[in-house]
Scaffold this motif. Structure first.
Motif, PDB file in Angstrom:
ATOM      1  N   ILE A   1      -2.187 -10.380   4.048  1.00 50.90           N
ATOM      2  CA  ILE A   1      -2.014 -11.127   2.714  1.00 50.90           C
ATOM      3  C   ILE A   1      -3.166 -10.396   1.718  1.00 50.90           C
ATOM      4  CG2 ILE A   1      -2.372 -13.321   1.280  1.00 50.90           C
ATOM      5  CD1 ILE A   1      -1.225 -14.564   3.928  1.00 50.90           C
ATOM      6  N   VAL A   2      -4.453 -10.455   2.193  1.00 50.22           N
ATOM      7  CA  VAL A   2      -5.392  -9.974   1.454  1.00 50.22           C
ATOM      8  C   VAL A   2      -5.104  -8.418   0.786  1.00 50.22           C
ATOM      9  CG1 VAL A   2      -7.960  -9.380   1.558  1.00 50.22           C
ATOM     10  CG2 VAL A   2      -7.391 -11.474   2.488  1.00 50.22           C
ATOM     11  N   ILE A   3      -4.554  -7.830   1.840  1.00 52.13           N
ATOM     12  CA  ILE A   3      -4.332  -6.379   1.699  1.00 52.13           C
ATOM     13  C   ILE A   3      -3.261  -6.170   0.552  1.00 52.13           C
ATOM     14  CG2 ILE A   3      -3.567  -3.998   2.484  1.00 52.13           C
ATOM     15  CD1 ILE A   3      -4.941  -4.611   4.970  1.00 52.13           C
ATOM     16  N   MET A   4      -2.088  -6.999   0.734  1.00 47.63           N
ATOM     17  CA  MET A   4      -1.191  -7.001  -0.140  1.00 47.63           C
ATOM     18  C   MET A   4      -1.409  -7.509  -1.738  1.00 47.63           C
ATOM     19  SD  MET A   4       2.298  -9.386  -0.630  1.00 47.63           S
ATOM     20  CE  MET A   4       1.219 -10.820  -0.889  1.00 47.63           C
TER      21      MET A   4
ATOM     22  N   ILE B   1      -1.673  -5.281  -5.185  1.00 46.96           N
ATOM     23  CA  ILE B   1      -1.168  -5.491  -6.256  1.00 46.96           C
ATOM     24  C   ILE B   1      -1.825  -5.902  -7.512  1.00 46.96           C
ATOM     25  CG2 ILE B   1       0.370  -7.552  -7.266  1.00 46.96           C
ATOM     26  CD1 ILE B   1       1.595  -7.865  -4.532  1.00 46.96           C
ATOM     27  N   TYR B   2      -3.101  -6.202  -7.280  1.00 43.33           N
ATOM     28  CA  TYR B   2      -4.335  -6.251  -8.284  1.00 43.33           C
ATOM     29  C   TYR B   2      -4.454  -4.891  -8.627  1.00 43.33           C
ATOM     30  CZ  TYR B   2      -8.189  -8.363 -10.499  1.00 43.33           C
ATOM     31  OH  TYR B   2      -9.252  -8.361 -11.609  1.00 43.33           O
ATOM     32  N   GLY B   3      -4.775  -4.249  -7.826  1.00 39.34           N
ATOM     33  CA  GLY B   3      -5.320  -2.734  -8.427  1.00 39.34           C
ATOM     34  C   GLY B   3      -4.074  -2.107  -9.210  1.00 39.34           C
ATOM     35  N   ILE B   4      -2.696  -2.381  -8.756  1.00 34.49           N
ATOM     36  CA  ILE B   4      -1.637  -1.620  -9.396  1.00 34.49           C
ATOM     37  C   ILE B   4      -1.614  -2.338 -10.828  1.00 34.49           C
ATOM     38  CG2 ILE B   4       0.702  -1.384  -9.611  1.00 34.49           C
ATOM     39  CD1 ILE B   4       0.645  -1.090  -6.404  1.00 34.49           C
ATOM     40  N   MET B   5      -1.735  -3.580 -10.815  1.00 35.83           N
ATOM     41  CA  MET B   5      -1.736  -4.102 -12.066  1.00 35.83           C
ATOM     42  C   MET B   5      -2.945  -3.506 -13.038  1.00 35.83           C
ATOM     43  SD  MET B   5       0.832  -5.742 -12.588  1.00 35.83           S
ATOM     44  CE  MET B   5       0.672  -6.616 -14.088  1.00 35.83           C
ATOM     45  N   GLY B   6      -4.044  -3.314 -12.480  1.00 37.31           N
ATOM     46  CA  GLY B   6      -5.280  -2.835 -13.220  1.00 37.31           C
ATOM     47  C   GLY B   6      -4.817  -1.364 -13.757  1.00 37.31           C
TER      48      GLY B   6
ATOM     49  N   PHE C   1      -7.111   5.440  -7.316  1.00 32.60           N
ATOM     50  CA  PHE C   1      -7.678   5.055  -6.079  1.00 32.60           C
ATOM     51  C   PHE C   1      -8.757   4.086  -6.482  1.00 32.60           C
ATOM     52  CE2 PHE C   1     -10.458   5.768  -2.482  1.00 32.60           C
ATOM     53  CZ  PHE C   1      -9.755   5.546  -1.491  1.00 32.60           C
ATOM     54  N   ILE C   2      -9.480   4.538  -7.314  1.00 31.35           N
ATOM     55  CA  ILE C   2     -10.594   3.452  -7.539  1.00 31.35           C
ATOM     56  C   ILE C   2     -10.207   2.003  -8.030  1.00 31.35           C
ATOM     57  CG2 ILE C   2     -12.661   3.047  -9.147  1.00 31.35           C
ATOM     58  CD1 ILE C   2     -13.102   6.051  -8.923  1.00 31.35           C
ATOM     59  N   PHE C   3      -9.238   2.017  -8.493  1.00 29.58           N
ATOM     60  CA  PHE C   3      -8.739   0.670  -9.221  1.00 29.58           C
ATOM     61  C   PHE C   3      -7.849  -0.070  -7.959  1.00 29.58           C
ATOM     62  CE2 PHE C   3      -8.507   2.317 -13.428  1.00 29.58           C
ATOM     63  CZ  PHE C   3      -8.782   0.859 -14.243  1.00 29.58           C
ATOM     64  N   ILE C   4      -7.538   0.824  -6.814  1.00 30.19           N
ATOM     65  CA  ILE C   4      -6.948  -0.082  -5.692  1.00 30.19           C
ATOM     66  C   ILE C   4      -7.840  -0.524  -5.074  1.00 30.19           C
ATOM     67  CG2 ILE C   4      -5.549   0.201  -3.809  1.00 30.19           C
ATOM     68  CD1 ILE C   4      -3.758   0.490  -5.924  1.00 30.19           C
ATOM     69  N   LEU C   5      -9.007   0.069  -4.812  1.00 36.73           N
ATOM     70  CA  LEU C   5     -10.251   0.004  -3.966  1.00 36.73           C
ATOM     71  C   LEU C   5     -10.893  -1.412  -4.880  1.00 36.73           C
ATOM     72  CD1 LEU C   5     -12.052   3.025  -2.906  1.00 36.73           C
ATOM     73  CD2 LEU C   5     -10.859   1.383  -1.374  1.00 36.73           C
ATOM     74  N   PHE C   6     -10.965  -1.586  -6.183  1.00 32.25           N
ATOM     75  CA  PHE C   6     -11.393  -2.558  -6.443  1.00 32.25           C
ATOM     76  C   PHE C   6     -10.695  -3.675  -6.570  1.00 32.25           C
ATOM     77  CE2 PHE C   6     -11.804  -5.281 -10.555  1.00 32.25           C
ATOM     78  CZ  PHE C   6     -13.039  -5.663 -10.492  1.00 32.25           C
ATOM     79  N   GLY C   7      -9.286  -3.709  -6.517  1.00 30.60           N
ATOM     80  CA  GLY C   7      -8.353  -4.683  -6.195  1.00 30.60           C
ATOM     81  C   GLY C   7      -8.759  -5.215  -4.874  1.00 30.60           C
ATOM     82  N   LEU C   8      -8.678  -4.522  -3.884  1.00 36.02           N
ATOM     83  CA  LEU C   8      -8.722  -4.934  -2.653  1.00 36.02           C
ATOM     84  C   LEU C   8     -10.204  -5.381  -2.555  1.00 36.02           C
ATOM     85  CD1 LEU C   8      -7.694  -1.766  -0.688  1.00 36.02           C
ATOM     86  CD2 LEU C   8      -6.600  -4.042  -0.765  1.00 36.02           C
ATOM     87  N   PHE C   9     -11.157  -4.929  -3.058  1.00 41.86           N
ATOM     88  CA  PHE C   9     -12.589  -5.642  -3.142  1.00 41.86           C
ATOM     89  C   PHE C   9     -12.398  -7.108  -3.627  1.00 41.86           C
ATOM     90  CE2 PHE C   9     -16.964  -6.357  -4.786  1.00 41.86           C
ATOM     91  CZ  PHE C   9     -17.653  -6.460  -3.752  1.00 41.86           C
TER      92      PHE C   9
END
Length: 181
Positions: free
Chosen positions: A29-32, A36-41, A64-72
């Motif tokens: 759930i956290v990864i998903m 999604i948060y990174g993609i929206m960013g 990739f940085i946006f996706i990592l930021f979303g995950l974090f």
């Protein structure tokens, strides 16, 4: 089972916490939500990303940085919510089993997906605010179910403990939120 939890069925919370794969489901759930948060960013900053001259930066590194930021960001939100749920549980006399609260906090983040357009700047206006408000209310009721299940709280105690958690969570978020949100 997670769908039933989102629909606020009390028995599904007990089933989820007893499930051997609950930690795996929580991580998924956290990864998903983070992706999604990174993609929206990325979507919200598409003009900025397109301004890079290097194709490697524009197409690989910055997304990739946006996706990592979303995950974090999602991981940090789950951690903060878990600690606050634990604090609320202990403050109101519950056992405060942090492992169960941590797994439940991941499920509580799912309605937060409605707020992502507002959090990333991808949306604006009344519909975005309606999504944020709906997400917060929904998350509140999921957290109440988590406290009822994990702490044995009933009635006013569950609602009040989670209300206290949300007041503190809002305080922290207000301090960390970007200006203009």
């Amino acid at each position: 089972m997670i769908g039933k939890m989102i629909c606020l069925r009390s028995s599904s919370y007990t089933e989820f916490l007893a499930e051997k794969k609950a930690p795996l489901y929580s991580r998924m759930i956290v990864i998903m939500a983070g992706v999604i948060y990174g993609i929206m960013g990325i979507y919200a900053n598409a003009g900025f990303i397109a301004s890079f001259e290097s194709e490697l930066l524009r197409n690989v590194a910055v997304p990739f940085i946006f996706i990592l930021f979303g995950l974090f960001s999602v991981w940090l939100t789950r951690l903060g919510l878990t600690i606050l749920l634990w604090t609320g549980a202990r403050g109101f006399g519950g056992p405060g089993n942090i492992g169960d609260l941590n797994r439940g906090a991941a499920v509580a983040l799912i309605p937060g997906l409605l707020a992502i357009p507002g959090l990333t700047g991808a949306g604006g206006g009344l519909l975005t605010w309606a999504g944020i408000i709906a997400a917060l209310i929904w998350m509140y009721f999921i957290c109440v179910k988590i406290h009822e299940t994990t702490q044995g709280f009933r009635g006013w105690k569950a609602y009040t403990s989670v209300f206290a958690v949300f007041v503190f969570f809002a305080s922290i978020y207000y301090i960390l939120a970007p200006p203009g949100l």
